[in-house]
Design a protein around this motif. Structure first.
Motif, PDB file in Angstrom:
ATOM      1  N   PHE A   1     -88.610 -36.371-112.758  1.00  0.00           N
ATOM      2  CA  PHE A   1     -87.460 -35.852-113.496  1.00  0.00           C
ATOM      3  C   PHE A   1     -87.787 -35.698-114.984  1.00  0.00           C
ATOM      4  CE2 PHE A   1     -84.013 -37.212-116.360  1.00  0.00           C
ATOM      5  CZ  PHE A   1     -83.160 -36.111-116.233  1.00  0.00           C
ATOM      6  N   THR A   2     -88.466 -36.685-115.535  1.00  0.00           N
ATOM      7  CA  THR A   2     -88.798 -36.653-116.965  1.00  0.00           C
ATOM      8  C   THR A   2     -89.689 -35.463-117.297  1.00  0.00           C
ATOM      9  OG1 THR A   2     -88.637 -39.069-117.062  1.00  0.00           O
ATOM     10  CG2 THR A   2     -89.784 -37.982-118.868  1.00  0.00           C
ATOM     11  N   GLU A   3     -90.699 -35.235-116.466  1.00  0.00           N
ATOM     12  CA  GLU A   3     -91.636 -34.147-116.723  1.00  0.00           C
ATOM     13  C   GLU A   3     -91.028 -32.773-116.449  1.00  0.00           C
ATOM     14  OE1 GLU A   3     -94.988 -35.060-114.285  1.00  0.00           O
ATOM     15  OE2 GLU A   3     -95.330 -37.013-115.246  1.00  0.00           O
ATOM     16  N   GLN A   4     -90.272 -32.672-115.366  1.00  0.00           N
ATOM     17  CA  GLN A   4     -89.803 -31.361-114.932  1.00  0.00           C
ATOM     18  C   GLN A   4     -88.481 -30.935-115.574  1.00  0.00           C
ATOM     19  OE1 GLN A   4     -91.822 -29.503-113.074  1.00  0.00           O
ATOM     20  NE2 GLN A   4     -93.257 -31.233-113.021  1.00  0.00           N
ATOM     21  N   GLU A   5     -87.622 -31.886-115.937  1.00  0.00           N
ATOM     22  CA  GLU A   5     -86.297 -31.521-116.429  1.00  0.00           C
ATOM     23  C   GLU A   5     -85.998 -32.029-117.845  1.00  0.00           C
ATOM     24  OE1 GLU A   5     -83.036 -31.690-113.517  1.00  0.00           O
ATOM     25  OE2 GLU A   5     -84.498 -32.529-112.101  1.00  0.00           O
ATOM     26  N   TYR A   6     -86.206 -33.325-118.082  1.00  0.00           N
ATOM     27  CA  TYR A   6     -85.818 -33.909-119.368  1.00  0.00           C
ATOM     28  C   TYR A   6     -86.649 -33.328-120.520  1.00  0.00           C
ATOM     29  CZ  TYR A   6     -84.587 -37.575-122.774  1.00  0.00           C
ATOM     30  OH  TYR A   6     -84.155 -38.264-123.876  1.00  0.00           O
ATOM     31  N   THR A   7     -87.962 -33.266-120.335  1.00  0.00           N
ATOM     32  CA  THR A   7     -88.836 -32.741-121.390  1.00  0.00           C
ATOM     33  C   THR A   7     -88.487 -31.297-121.725  1.00  0.00           C
ATOM     34  OG1 THR A   7     -90.630 -34.206-120.698  1.00  0.00           O
ATOM     35  CG2 THR A   7     -91.232 -32.294-122.030  1.00  0.00           C
ATOM     36  N   THR A   8     -88.233 -30.493-120.693  1.00  0.00           N
ATOM     37  CA  THR A   8     -87.877 -29.081-120.905  1.00  0.00           C
ATOM     38  C   THR A   8     -86.573 -28.961-121.677  1.00  0.00           C
ATOM     39  OG1 THR A   8     -88.979 -28.507-118.831  1.00  0.00           O
ATOM     40  CG2 THR A   8     -87.431 -26.893-119.733  1.00  0.00           C
ATOM     41  N   ALA A   9     -85.608 -29.794-121.338  1.00  0.00           N
ATOM     42  CA  ALA A   9     -84.310 -29.744-122.024  1.00  0.00           C
ATOM     43  C   ALA A   9     -84.448 -30.092-123.504  1.00  0.00           C
ATOM     44  CB  ALA A   9     -83.331 -30.695-121.340  1.00  0.00           C
ATOM     45  N   LEU A  10     -85.215 -31.115-123.816  1.00  0.00           N
ATOM     46  CA  LEU A  10     -85.382 -31.502-125.212  1.00  0.00           C
ATOM     47  C   LEU A  10     -86.137 -30.448-126.005  1.00  0.00           C
ATOM     48  CD1 LEU A  10     -86.151 -35.345-125.168  1.00  0.00           C
ATOM     49  CD2 LEU A  10     -83.969 -34.156-125.358  1.00  0.00           C
ATOM     50  N   PHE A  11     -87.097 -29.814-125.374  1.00  0.00           N
ATOM     51  CA  PHE A  11     -87.887 -28.804-126.068  1.00  0.00           C
ATOM     52  C   PHE A  11     -87.031 -27.627-126.535  1.00  0.00           C
ATOM     53  CE2 PHE A  11     -90.840 -25.202-126.380  1.00  0.00           C
ATOM     54  CZ  PHE A  11     -91.833 -25.764-127.172  1.00  0.00           C
TER      55      PHE A  11
END
Length: 504
Positions: free
Chosen positions: A277-287
């Motif tokens: 989840f962190t790699e696929q969704e959370y990181t993308t959202a923060l970027f």
């Protein structure tokens, strides 16, 4: 000026130089070492040890004394016929920066161990100091080092504390100590190891490279609760990385405190889901920053709340970015408690339920009195160190303590661009493909988060065969995983196996 006057003048000059030299020599105290015979029983076998505790005079590159460095050296007792020169030797220290090394000494490595309650506060004295059946002294000799400003370590001669208080200054002084110690005690041809905890791993990464440049190769380097890139801990303005790498430990903490609905029975299975989840969704959202659309932000906030036992509104108010201190205060707010930084299994009373940040670390307060009092009792009692020598628990208590974070190789455009010794570790491993690294991670450690270590190692740019020389081990405990009995046992197994395998 007549010849007699000239001779008198020359004599006076030489006398002045002699007096000055004598005065300078007199201002440098001599090293003091107490020698005792100790023993430890490991796995039913009694090991006798020659213990030397005190100070070691360290010289600079021009052979000029610059420091008395405190140490405790345990070597298998040679009077009983056991050769030590080919026996592995481990140089170990804690971190801080500015911490002395009694935590590792009395927590897991030495012949004695302080027993603490886990994960609850340990009652006041008398404390239990017991034989350490999980010591590494059955497989290696041990040198506990206190960097200058800690323990008994002080600058001497013309040197000052600030000459040692910095990333590069610290690496230099430790490399000088280790090199001179190996020579003094005839250990240069022994299998050699570094073992550091916390900032001690940041030091290790630079030290392993510094020593290699000087012709001293490590058989192995052991990193306990590691950090190599300080961005992962500092939450710099505008940098999303620390929020990303802290998130899996937030989730693990919520799992431990039963804040996850319908949680999986196995925490490691849960963490695999969290990593994804962190790699696929959370990181993308923060970027995306403020370009993320509102429905997507709401959806991510809902998942963040569900995975961490907190609310969607909490994450929305935080703009999806929650610092460690904010999480300490939030997770158990309704219970009137906050979670530990060094070990989030520990909880303490939250006296201000409106506080945004946790104002103390329950884990630190739960174990510190036992470790400090127990160690000092052992140090001056069993090891017979001169009671007139004051042992400094931390350099932070010394006037003017301030760390210089500049590090060679971290500057860009004439300024400090990073605080990162991972580059040193990568260089050392690439230049010595035989060197091995063992990294020990506590999954409930919110001081040096395991996902931050994974990120750092994955960004060293190492060839695959070199990266395979780095091993990762995980423990269901925190920063000082050895306070947890099952983790203490696993720590010994992992470290002993690593030393045995790499010292052949």
């Amino acid at each position: 000026m007549n010849s007699r006057t000239k001779i008198l003048t020359i004599c006076l000059v030489f006398l002045g130089f002699a007096l000055q030299a004598q005065q300078s020599k007199d201002t440098i105290p001599e090293a003091e070492v107490a020698t005792t015979i100790q023993q430890v029983n490991v796995g039913g076998n009694t090991i006798y040890l020659t213990a030397k505790a005190g100070t070691f005079k360290v010289r600079d590159e021009n052979n000029k004394p610059i420091a008395l460095m405190g140490f405790t050296y345990y070597a298998r007792d040679t009077r009983r016929g056991v050769a030590t020169r080919r026996r592995p030797v481990v140089f170990a220290f804690n971190g801080g920066p500015g911490s002395s090394s009694f935590w590792l000494h009395m927590g897991v490595l030495g012949p004695k161990r302080i027993v603490v309650e886990d994960p609850v506060p340990t009652p006041a004295a008398p404390y239990r100091i017991v034989n350490n059946n999980h010591s590494i002294l059955d497989v290696a000799d041990l040198v506990m080092i206190d960097p200058v400003g800690t323990g008994l370590s002080i600058p001497v001669g013309e040197a000052k504390f600030e000459d040692f208080w910095g990333v590069d200054q610290d690496i230099r002084s430790l490399s000088l100590f280790i090199t001179q110690f190996l020579i003094e005690y005839d250990r240069m041809n022994s299998p050699k190891y570094l073992l550091g905890e916390s900032y001690g791993t940041f030091r290790n990464a630079g030290l392993m490279n510094k020593l290699l440049e000087q012709g001293i190769a490590m058989n192995g380097v052991i990193m306990v609760s590691a950090v190599f890139d300080l961005r992962t801990l500092l939450f710099p303005p505008g940098d999303d990385l620390p929020y990303i790498v802290h998130f899996p430990t937030y989730a693990a903490t919520a799992w431990y405190h039963d804040k996850i609905p319908d949680k999986s029975e196995d925490v490691y299975t849960f963490l695999d889901e969290i990593r994804n989840f962190t790699e696929q969704e959370y990181t993308t959202a923060l970027f995306k920053g403020d370009q993320i659309d509102p429905p997507a932000k709401e959806a991510i906030a809902g998942k963040l709340g569900r995975y961490t036992g907190t609310s969607k509104d909490f994450w929305l108010k935080a703009d999806l970015r929650v610092s460690a201190s904010e999480f300490f205060a939030e997770l158990l707010r309704e219970e009137g408690e906050l979670v530990g930084r060094l070990d989030s299994r520990f909880v303490g009373i939250n006296q201000d339920l409106l506080a945004q940040d946790g104002d103390y670390d329950p884990q630190s307060l739960a174990i510190s009195p036992a470790y400090i009092a127990g160690f000092l009792d052992y140090f001056y009692g069993d090891l017979k160190v001169d009671k007139g020598l004051t042992y400094s628990i931390t350099a932070g208590r010394r006037k003017g303590f301030k760390w210089d974070w500049k590090h060679e190789g971290n500057s860009r455009w004439g300024t400090q661009a990073a605080i990162n010794t991972g580059i040193d570790m990568a260089q050392a491993l690439s230049r010595d493909p035989n060197m091995k690294v063992l990294v020990l991670n506590g999954i409930y450690d919110l001081a040096t988060v395991f996902y931050g270590v994974e990120h750092s190692i994955n960004h060293l740019g190492l060839k695959e065969e070199i990266k395979n020389n780095i091993e990762m081990k995980y423990y269901e405990a925190g920063h000082m995983m050895y306070t947890h009995q099952p983790s203490l046992e696993k720590f010994k197994e992992d470290v002993a196996e690593f030393i045995k395998r790499t010292s052949r």
